[in-house]
Motif scaffolding. Structure first.
Motif, short mmCIF file in Angstrom:
data_model
loop_
_atom_site.label_atom_id
_atom_site.label_comp_id
_atom_site.label_asym_id
_atom_site.label_seq_id
_atom_site.Cartn_x
_atom_site.Cartn_y
_atom_site.Cartn_z
N VAL A 212 0.86 -1.18 0.00
CA VAL A 212 0.00 0.00 0.00
C VAL A 212 0.89 1.22 0.00
O VAL A 212 1.82 1.33 0.82
N LEU A 213 0.64 2.15 -0.93
CA LEU A 213 1.43 3.37 -1.04
C LEU A 213 0.54 4.58 -0.84
O LEU A 213 -0.62 4.59 -1.27
N ASP A 214 1.09 5.60 -0.21
CA ASP A 214 0.41 6.89 -0.18
C ASP A 214 0.57 7.51 -1.56
O ASP A 214 1.68 7.72 -2.04
N ALA A 215 -0.55 7.78 -2.23
CA ALA A 215 -0.48 8.23 -3.62
C ALA A 215 0.23 9.57 -3.76
O ALA A 215 0.92 9.81 -4.75
N LEU A 216 0.09 10.45 -2.78
CA LEU A 216 0.69 11.77 -2.88
C LEU A 216 2.20 11.73 -2.77
O LEU A 216 2.92 12.34 -3.56
N THR A 217 2.71 10.98 -1.81
CA THR A 217 4.15 10.99 -1.52
C THR A 217 4.89 9.78 -2.06
O THR A 217 6.11 9.82 -2.20
N GLY A 218 4.17 8.70 -2.35
CA GLY A 218 4.82 7.46 -2.75
C GLY A 218 5.34 6.65 -1.58
O GLY A 218 5.94 5.59 -1.77
N GLU A 219 5.11 7.12 -0.34
CA GLU A 219 5.59 6.41 0.84
C GLU A 219 4.94 5.04 0.94
O GLU A 219 3.73 4.88 0.73
N ALA B 237 -11.16 6.82 4.64
CA ALA B 237 -12.22 7.57 5.30
C ALA B 237 -11.85 9.03 5.55
O ALA B 237 -12.73 9.88 5.72
N ASP B 238 -10.56 9.33 5.58
CA ASP B 238 -10.11 10.70 5.81
C ASP B 238 -9.82 11.45 4.52
O ASP B 238 -9.34 12.58 4.54
N GLY B 239 -10.08 10.80 3.37
CA GLY B 239 -9.84 11.45 2.10
C GLY B 239 -8.45 11.27 1.56
O GLY B 239 -8.05 11.93 0.60
N ARG B 240 -7.67 10.36 2.17
CA ARG B 240 -6.31 10.12 1.70
C ARG B 240 -6.36 9.09 0.57
O ARG B 240 -7.01 8.05 0.68
N LEU B 241 -5.68 9.36 -0.53
CA LEU B 241 -5.68 8.47 -1.69
C LEU B 241 -4.54 7.47 -1.56
O LEU B 241 -3.38 7.84 -1.36
N LEU B 242 -4.88 6.19 -1.67
CA LEU B 242 -3.91 5.12 -1.49
C LEU B 242 -3.93 4.19 -2.70
O LEU B 242 -5.00 3.83 -3.19
N SER B 243 -2.76 3.82 -3.18
CA SER B 243 -2.68 2.78 -4.21
C SER B 243 -2.29 1.48 -3.52
O SER B 243 -1.59 1.49 -2.50
#
Length: 491
Positions: free
Chosen positions: A110-117, A453-459
């Motif tokens: 699972v990656l944070d879409a904004l940062t790639g973390e 649920a918090d609006g964070r986009l995840l790949s």
């Protein structure tokens, strides 16, 4: 064996009726963070740093007609500035879901879409067999190399002899036997339309007597069957010899996406064209020789008629929604041609790998046996699958950003239409999860993105290999993992 379209049970339909009442609000959850993540590329376009063409978004996900700010700072929507899920909390929740009784090993990322973390890594760097989740890479390459608006032309040329014409395949494997239909993707270009235009052109140039049809299917070179595909899968219709023109991806029956496929899709299409031409040409006093031979028109031949496919963006969406193996392999060969390569299996996989690498994905140790996910021998990691989705979500290429919008939607479309309906409408992630499924006898996978649920986009990418008679349970497990992400604050 890979399954294409899934069916929906009556129980699931009841849940979807209730869920449908909430779709507008649910889909808005997807739209808000996507606007945030796509914001910098949009601003760059406004500064004329790239072409102004924008991705065509389905009506149910239309973005606002204008930005709230015309400055360099893109307005941050509500919730998009929230924290990403806590990796340790996420690990505890996902580890509990990604397990089934019996054989099989799960891999996930699972990656944070904004940062790639990387927020979750369950052996995410280990090579796995992805099944049809691999088509995400093929889609990225087609959109990047070919362009979203590109169309493929099926044309008829005058032959070297006055009574000879040549049908030339230009890469469209979604032809229809009937008239061209602007409302369809499979069938945008029709052989009946092509035949009628050809007959009129022949009459105009004064052709008389009997017309002979030649078939030029030399656009694709090399083997027509990949050594990565099993004989059993080919015989079952999962794949067929690949040619640069085909009716309905070589399915034996037009309008379906299952059953048997024809062994020579190019010749079958040419025979349909010749039969349609015979009917159309009769009104001009012309006959058509039913015997078709392969040949070419030669350089500088006069074009008599042509029909065009649906744009690549629509073909990519069709491929992802229906998990069309034949179309995937054809698009890869067209990507190869667009990048100066030969249209072979080997160079098609090279083109896909190169395109994904250009998007910023680490392709070291990546091995592609094919581009459809049907064959054995592909070595790709869950991190590479999730990374490709993340790269598409944040790409500065307008064409590539069409990929996320093309993925099936949970509970609504494609191979996800009948999934994610368990647990009742109040707990369903229908309309929130978007992803590409993958199923082989010992494999199940799901790769895509979700808004938490918090609006964070995840790949994400979840893959299970080594299954034995527990594929259904593994499929439920990856769906549950994606559902966890959809409802996650996870801090």
């Amino acid at each position: 064996m890979q399954w294409m379209q899934l069916t929906e049970s009556s129980g699931e339909a009841m849940a979807r009726v209730f869920t449908g009442l909430l779709l507008t609000l649910v889909l808005a959850v997807l739209l808000v963070p996507l606007a945030f993540y796509a914001g910098p590329p949009v601003l760059a376009a406004l500064r004329s740093e790239q072409p102004p063409r924008q991705v065509v978004v389905p009506s149910y996900q239309q973005a606002p007609s204008h930005l709230a700010s015309r400055g360099d700072e893109f307005p941050v929507p509500a919730g998009a500035g929230s924290e990403a899920p806590d990796p340790q909390t996420l690990k505890e929740l996902l580890d509990a879901e990604l397990t089934v009784p019996g054989s099989g090993t799960f891999h996930g990322a699972v990656l944070d879409a904004l940062t790639g973390e990387v927020l979750y890594d369950l052996d995410g760097g280990t090579a796995v067999t992805p099944a049809s989740s691999l088509k995400i890479l093929t889609a990225a390459a087609a959109l990047s190399d070919l362009g979203a608006d590109t169309r493929f032309e099926t044309a008829v040329y005058a032959g070297s002899a006055p009574d000879t014409i040549v049908l030339h395949g230009g890469g469209d494997v979604l032809l229809t036997a009937g008239m061209s239909d602007e409302e369809e993707v499979a069938g945008r270009a029709g052989l009946q339309t092509l035949a009628e235009e050809t007959a009129a052109a022949l009459a105009e140039r004064g052709t008389d007597g009997t017309v002979r049809v030649r078939l030029d299917d030399t656009l694709f070179t090399g083997d027509t069957l990949s050594p990565a595909w099993s004989t059993e899968d080919v015989q079952a219709g999962e794949m067929a010899p690949l040619y640069p023109l085909a009716i309905n991806s070589a399915w034996a029956a037009e309008g379906v996406s299952s059953g048997l496929r024809t062994d020579d899709a190019a010749l079958a299409a040419a025979e349909v064209f010749a039969a349609a031409l015979e009917t159309s040409a009769a009104g001009y006093g012309l006959a058509v020789d039913p015997a078709i031979e392969r040949g070419s028109a030669g350089d500088g031949a006069r074009q008599l008629a042509a029909v065009e496919s649906a744009p690549v963006s629509e073909q990519v969406q069709h491929m992802l929604l229906t998990s069309d193996n034949y179309l995937a392999e054809a698009l890869a060969r067209m990507s190869a041609l667009a990048t100066g390569r030969e249209a072979t299996f080997e160079e098609g996989t090279e083109a896909v790998e190169a395109a994904v690498s250009r998007l910023g994905v680490d392709t070291s140790a990546l091995v592609l046996a094919d581009v459809s996910g049907l064959g054995g021998g592909t070595e790709i990691s869950a991190l590479q699958l999730a990374g490709t989705v993340q790269a598409a979500l944040t790409s500065t290429e307008n064409d590539v950003r069409a990929l996320p919008y093309s993925l099936p939607v949970a509970g609504l479309s494609g191979t996800l239409a009948s999934r994610f309906s368990g647990g009742g409408p109040e707990n369903s992630p229908a309309g929130v999860v978007r992803g590409k499924t993958g199923t082989l006898f010992a494999v199940t996978s799901l790769s895509g993105f979700v808004t938490d649920a918090d609006g964070r986009l995840l790949s994400f990418a979840f893959v299970a290999n080594g299954l034995e008679a527990n594929t259904a349970q593994a499929r439920a497990a990856v769906d549950s993992a994606a559902t966890v992400l959809a409802g996650c604050g996870c801090r």
